[in-house]
Structures are given as C-alpha cells and as structure tokens.
Write a protein that holds these residues in place. Sequence first.
Motif, short mmCIF file in Angstrom:
data_model
loop_
_atom_site.label_atom_id
_atom_site.label_comp_id
_atom_site.label_asym_id
_atom_site.label_seq_id
_atom_site.Cartn_x
_atom_site.Cartn_y
_atom_site.Cartn_z
N GLY A 97 0.82 -1.20 0.00
CA GLY A 97 0.00 0.00 0.00
C GLY A 97 0.86 1.25 0.00
O GLY A 97 0.53 2.25 -0.65
N HIS A 98 1.99 1.20 0.70
CA HIS A 98 2.92 2.33 0.70
C HIS A 98 3.56 2.50 -0.68
O HIS A 98 3.79 3.62 -1.13
CB HIS A 98 4.01 2.12 1.75
N ALA A 99 3.86 1.37 -1.33
CA ALA A 99 4.43 1.44 -2.67
C ALA A 99 3.43 2.08 -3.65
O ALA A 99 3.82 2.87 -4.52
CB ALA A 99 4.82 0.04 -3.15
N VAL A 100 2.16 1.76 -3.48
CA VAL A 100 1.11 2.36 -4.32
C VAL A 100 1.01 3.86 -4.03
O VAL A 100 0.86 4.67 -4.95
CB VAL A 100 -0.25 1.67 -4.09
N GLN A 101 1.11 4.23 -2.75
CA GLN A 101 1.11 5.64 -2.39
C GLN A 101 2.25 6.37 -3.09
O GLN A 101 2.07 7.48 -3.62
CB GLN A 101 1.26 5.79 -0.87
N HIS A 102 3.41 5.75 -3.08
CA HIS A 102 4.59 6.35 -3.71
C HIS A 102 4.38 6.51 -5.21
O HIS A 102 4.67 7.56 -5.79
CB HIS A 102 5.82 5.48 -3.43
N ALA A 103 3.83 5.47 -5.82
CA ALA A 103 3.63 5.49 -7.28
C ALA A 103 2.58 6.52 -7.70
O ALA A 103 2.65 7.07 -8.80
CB ALA A 103 3.23 4.10 -7.76
N THR A 104 1.61 6.76 -6.83
CA THR A 104 0.52 7.69 -7.16
C THR A 104 0.72 9.07 -6.54
O THR A 104 -0.18 9.91 -6.59
CB THR A 104 -0.83 7.11 -6.68
#
Length: 224
Positions: A97-104
């Motif tokens: 979920g943190h990786a998705v936050q970073h990507a978005t």
Amino acid sequence: MIWIIMIAMMLASWLVSWRLKSKFQQYSQIPLSSGLTGREVAEMMLRDNGITDVRVISVAGKLTDHYNPADKTVNLSEYVYEARSAAAAAVAAHECGHAVQHATAYNFLKFRSAMVPALSIASRYMQWILLIGILMLQSTPIPLAIGVALFALTTLFSFVTLPVEFDASRRALAWIDRRGIVTTQEHGMAKDALKWAAMTYVVAALGSLATLLYYASLLMGRRD
C-alpha cells in the motif's frame, strides 16, 4: 499533570505493543485459504497496480516489515515473506500500500518524505540540545527553545505518519477483498491485525505530543 500523561502513554505503548504481538501470533497460526505466501501477495498487489520497478525482499527480524522509497523495495520480515496466513497477507499488502502511495504521489507521503532530511538532522542533535537547554535554563532559554522547536518537528512527523499508515491499510484491505485473497473471516483477522499495528503509531504520536508539552512547560515556566 504532564508526568501522569507521560507515564500513561508509556503504559499504553507497552499494552498496544503486547496486543499487536499477541494478535499477530494468533492470526499467524491460521492458514490462508488461498494458500499464498506474503511474498506472492506482495508481488501480486504490485502487478495489479502496474508497479514494475519495486522489488519484494526478505529482511531479518520480527515485525521489521517496511517499504523503502529510496531503493523501491518492499521489505518483508522472514516470517511474513514465507508464511501463508491472514496476518502475513495483511502485512504484505499493507507495505505494498505504501508502494502504491509512492507510485501515485499520495500527498501525505510526499509531505512526510520531504520532512525526512530535516528530521534526520534534528534527531541527531535534539537530545543534546534539550539537555543543554535544561542545564542552562536559569541563565538563558534559547537552547531549550531550539530543542523544543526541533522536538515539535519530530512530533509533527509522527502525526503526519498517521494518515499514511491508515491509508496504506485501507488500500491493502480493499485490494485483498477485491482480489479474493481472503475469506470474510480472514478479512476480519487481517483488519484486526492492521488496526493494532496502526495503534502503535497513534500511541507514539500521542507520546511525542506529551513529551513536547513537558519541554514546552519547562520553557514557559522559565519565561514566567
């Protein structure tokens, strides 16, 4: 009064930490119906979100799971990496979920990341400045004022961390449901485990605030 609050925060921190470990241990004993390991859950969530430049790796220790935006790695503790349980799936999805936050480019994550350079400098000298400030308080309030300002920065960081953690859990739970990774019962376990993990950040933020108020009261007392 401040001392009572600080002691209460210390006890709350111990209780929440114990509860988290207890819940994680409990849910670790229940096999995941989908049979996926934490690593497989993480890799699947990254793929589903179109993230191809983040690696999933194993790191030593217990509850050492984290996402590192600097080298784009989802770091899963040895148990989570290999286990096939609701607890492992929840933690793995949360870190992704943190990786998705970073990507978005999630705003709160961007803000927290922007604070890191200043925070690393502040944390290096803050305790020494606070100590000097207390020792010199009768002659000058300036060192303690600087220390309080630095501590305020760390407290702000603790509170900015809260929406980042809650949002990562929200993304994780929504995805594992949508993907059919967990059953209804397993969803409840995953949600409960992530709730107690989030509570550690809540208690840490409140504890930081209580400590900040203590130092601020010393400073205000000197000015009075």
